[in-house]
Every structure is written in C-alpha cells, then in structure tokens.
Design a protein around this motif. Structure first.
Motif, PDB file in Angstrom:
ATOM      1  N   VAL A   1       0.828  -1.192   0.000  1.00  0.00           N
ATOM      2  CA  VAL A   1       0.000   0.000   0.000  1.00  0.00           C
ATOM      3  C   VAL A   1       0.866   1.247   0.000  1.00  0.00           C
ATOM      4  O   VAL A   1       1.822   1.356   0.756  1.00  0.00           O
ATOM      5  CB  VAL A   1      -0.929   0.013   1.225  1.00  0.00           C
TER       6      VAL A   1
ATOM      7  N   LEU B   1     -11.078   2.763  -0.711  1.00  0.00           N
ATOM      8  CA  LEU B   1     -10.907   1.315  -0.880  1.00  0.00           C
ATOM      9  C   LEU B   1     -10.031   0.742   0.224  1.00  0.00           C
ATOM     10  O   LEU B   1     -10.413  -0.214   0.895  1.00  0.00           O
ATOM     11  CB  LEU B   1     -10.303   1.024  -2.255  1.00  0.00           C
ATOM     12  N   TYR B   2      -8.865   1.363   0.450  1.00  0.00           N
ATOM     13  CA  TYR B   2      -7.981   0.851   1.499  1.00  0.00           C
ATOM     14  C   TYR B   2      -8.676   0.888   2.859  1.00  0.00           C
ATOM     15  O   TYR B   2      -8.639  -0.076   3.622  1.00  0.00           O
ATOM     16  CB  TYR B   2      -6.681   1.673   1.571  1.00  0.00           C
TER      17      TYR B   2
ATOM     18  N   THR C   1     -11.848   0.939   3.548  1.00  0.00           N
ATOM     19  CA  THR C   1     -12.933  -0.039   3.630  1.00  0.00           C
ATOM     20  C   THR C   1     -12.369  -1.378   4.085  1.00  0.00           C
ATOM     21  O   THR C   1     -12.921  -2.043   4.966  1.00  0.00           O
ATOM     22  CB  THR C   1     -13.584  -0.225   2.245  1.00  0.00           C
TER      23      THR C   1
ATOM     24  N   GLN D   1      -9.687   5.751  -4.064  1.00  0.00           N
ATOM     25  CA  GLN D   1      -8.601   4.822  -3.737  1.00  0.00           C
ATOM     26  C   GLN D   1      -8.404   4.774  -2.221  1.00  0.00           C
ATOM     27  O   GLN D   1      -8.226   3.707  -1.641  1.00  0.00           O
ATOM     28  CB  GLN D   1      -7.307   5.285  -4.406  1.00  0.00           C
TER      29      GLN D   1
END
Lengths: 250, 196
Positions: free
Chosen positions: A14, A56-57, A59, A53
């Motif tokens: 990440v 997303l991480y 979540t 983006q």
C-alpha cells in the motif's frame, strides 16, 4: 494526522499516501468520538485526488460498507445497495430496509462510506440519509464527494450540523509521486527532475500522475531504457489534462 | 460390492449443511435461554456441531454460560449481538482469518472495477502475495467473472487488465478444489473452464 503511518508501512503493497491516512483518521475520529458528538464526516476534494482509492484501502482496513452512489438511483435503489453491501436482506419497502440497515450498522459498528455523495444532495435523499443515521443510533457515516460537497450540504441543516469532521483531500506532492513511481513502474529508475516534471504537468492530480507515469513507462519500453533522466523529458508525450485546441482551417 | 460410506471430513462449500450463520440466527431468535437442543432443532445441525459453536462463542465473549445444576442441560445467554453476520470464531474464541485474502481481493475488484492483479494487492490492507492475486484473477476469469481488457504480453513486460462483469455481492467467490467456483452470494456453482 499521520498517526497511521507506521501501520500502513507494514503492508508493503500500500502506498502511504496522505489521502489514505487522512480518510483513515477521519473514520477513527467519528468512530471513537466523545459521547454526544455528531457521527457523520465529510471527505471532499477535486476529481482524481485519490479519494476513492483512499476509500478502498480504508474499507478493507476497517471492515466498512462502501457504496458508490449513482445519479439515477432512487431511494429504494440506495437502500437496497446499502443492504447488499452490508450483506443483509433488503426489506420489502424503503422503510423496512432503513430499519434493517439501522439495526445492522448499530450492532456491528461498521462505518458506512458513501462515495460520490454529492449526488445525494436532493431533498429526498437527504431525508433518507438522516433517517438511516437516526435509526442506526448515530453509527459512523462518511460522505465522500467532490470539492463543493460541503457547500451543497449546507442547504440541509439537519445533515450539515451532524457532521463532525470536514476533511479536504490533499493534492499530491513530490514524495507521493516518488511512491507512485515505485508502485507503478518499479523496474524504472526515474530521476528527481523527471518526477518534478510529472508533478507539474499533472497539476498535482493523482490520477493524472499515474497516467503520466504510464506514458514514461511506454516511452521506456519503446526506447529500451531503464533509466529516465532530464534528457528524456522532451521525448515523452505528457498528458496535460487540457482539451486540445481546435485545428486551423476547419 | 462396496458399501456407500459417509464421506470423511468437511463437505464442499456448495454442499454445506446448516453452519455458523444458521446457528447464529437460530440462537438469536431464542426468547429465553439458549440450549443445544433448541438450536439443533431449529437448524437441523448436529448437536456436537452446535455445542462446539456455542462453546467457541462463549470463549469469544458473545455468549455467557448460565450456571446449571448438576445433571441439567447447559444453557447460554446472548451478551454481545454483532448483527446479521455470524461471528467466525475458532474454538479458543479468536477470529477466523481464513478467506481474508480472497475477501480483500474481491472487495478491491468491486471498488476498482477495472484493474490488474497488482492494483488489487495495492488496494488491500493486508499483505497479499502477487502470485495469489494473479491466480485468483485467473480462476475468476475462467469462471466468467472477469473480462480481459488488455491482454498480457510478456515480450513488453505487460500484465493483463481485467474488468469485473459479475459483481454478485459482498462475499468473495470461493475457489474449490474440484475445478469450480462457488459464489456464496447466490449459492451458484460455476465450472472453471479453459483447462485450469
């Protein structure tokens, strides 16, 4: 604000981008708020800054329910999609679904992230959002939307004053260009001047930075290079994010 | 002549009987005390399965055992309700992590819509080996979940890009050993074609 840095760095895939950490901090702030404080948050910024983006991480990290709102959705669609995202059966009516959502959110403690929330800025949707918030007994809800979202929300006082944190998404900086370059083209050695050029040409918009890094990758592939220096800058086809001007004689 | 014997071990996911989810619903619906008999009756699960799950939930702090006099059947009380989804707990009460990788990959597919396998690992909050992400994409492609946008080309060091064309729900499709993909959202089984 940079609380989560060391945790994010543990996961080597990440990118430790600021917007990812800002949204993480926002979610933590509403999740662990003081008693009696409102439980909604707003994360807003220009298109392409990496809000989705970041969503997303976060979540994945918080087990949140992420729903991307579409402009054609009715109230029924919205509650059905939230039910689907939570993995619970939708009710027969909107009212039933709101009750189900409220119960599930309050019991499981999962945050609800609504992406493209500026689409929700209509009377009906705002009332529905307020209902969901109230029936979930104040579970964390984060609205993610474009730059003007706070101004749009100001029209609905009931929602507006339940927002605890207003967090603007940040434009990219040189450090982040370096990280994205590492991530998207790990096989290339890109010099500092070129990275600065990428940042400038992309107007610090994350999505355009990725596009321009892709252009560099294409160039390196055709030229058979692994090292990109200032000398290569003029050969690369930069994406400037401008509409092309009309040609003469047309 | 061979006698058809009971299969050994866990059933495949698509042929599973009442599991955690059904037991969790049944025990939440109990008005009074929770007993093994009541849950077993409501779900049709085996008594030992129910007892094992109730003990695990007690260890995890979801249930509380009510002290019973000697000889009386054990009873429990629900003390932590976490909503619709059954807690996935091991016998010592810790959370099950099996399936976390595919769950994150699937969530990333739903979020990104168009992706390559590297982007999937970059959107995850846990460390996922690239080979795992690549393999999951390959199997979902064979089962018809994905469409290829850009074909992979090893000559120019390019990896394939996919688009998710069957976003069936929040639960990740499971790859089974018998060359098929089980979708827990719909309960459907898709054969993985293409000689995997």
């Amino acid at each position: 604000m940079l609380d989560g840095t060391e945790k994010i760095n543990l996961v080597k895939n990440v990118a430790p981008l600021r917007n990812v950490m800002l949204l993480g901090a926002v979610i933590r702030q509403v999740q662990y708020r003081e008693e009696g404080m409102p439980g909604m948050a707003c994360f807003h910024g220009f298109s392409g800054y990496g809000k989705s983006q970041a969503a997303l991480y976060n979540t994945q990290a918080t087990g949140a329910c992420w729903v991307e709102v579409k402009s054609v959705w009715t109230r029924k669609h919205l509650v059905e999609k939230i039910c689907l995202g939570l993995g619970i059966p939708a009710g027969r009516t909107v009212a039933d679904s709101v009750e189900n959502i409220g119960e599930e959110l309050s019991k499981s403690g999962r945050p609800l992230l609504l992406d493209e929330a500026h689409i929700l800025c209509t009377d009906g949707m705002m009332k529905l959002l307020h209902d969901i918030y109230e029936s979930s007994l104040g579970s964390p809800i984060v609205l993610i939307g474009e730059e003007m979202l706070p101004q749009s929300l100001a029209r609905w006082e009931r929602v507006h004053n339940r927002i605890l944190v207003w967090e603007p998404a940040q434009p990219a900086d040189l450090r982040e260009v370096g990280i994205l370059a590492q991530l998207k083209c790990p096989e290339l050695q890109i010099s500092e001047e070129v990275l600065t050029k990428v940042l400038v040409e992309s107007q610090a918009v994350a999505r355009r930075i990725v596009t321009n890094l892709h252009q560099i990758k294409d160039y390196a592939r055709t030229e058979g290079k692994t090292e990109i220096t200032a000398a290569d800058v003029r050969h690369i086809r930069w994406q400037l994010g401008k509409a092309p001007s009309p040609r003469g004689g047309m | 002549m061979t006698v058809a014997s009971k299969p050994i071990g866990r059933r495949p996911a698509d042929k599973a009987r009442a599991g955690r989810q059904e037991m969790w619903h049944a025990l939440k619906q109990q008005t009074g005390e929770i007993t093994v008999t009541a849950v077993a009756m409501a779900t049709g699960a085996h008594r030992s399965t129910v007892l094992r799950y109730l003990t695990a939930l007690t260890a995890g702090g979801y249930l509380e055992a009510i002290p019973a006099p000697a000889g009386a059947p054990g009873a429990w009380r629900l003390i932590k309700d976490v909503g619709h989804h059954a807690p996935r707990v091991r016998s010592d009460g810790s959370t099950v992590t099996q399936g976390a990788v595919t769950s994150q990959l699937w969530q990333a597919m739903i979020g990104l819509k168009r992706f390559d396998f590297r982007e999937l690992t970059q959107g995850a909050s846990i460390d996922i080996p690239e080979a795992t992400a690549k393999d999951y994409c390959k199997r979902l492609l064979a089962a018809g979940y994905l469409r290829v946008l850009v074909k992979a080309d090893p000559h120019v060091n390019r990896i394939a890009r996919y688009q998710l064309i069957r976003p069936s729900g929040p639960k990740a499709p499971q790859i089974q050993r018998v060359r098929q993909v089980y979708d827990p959202n719909t309960g459907t089984v898709y054969p993985a074609e293409g000689g995997l």
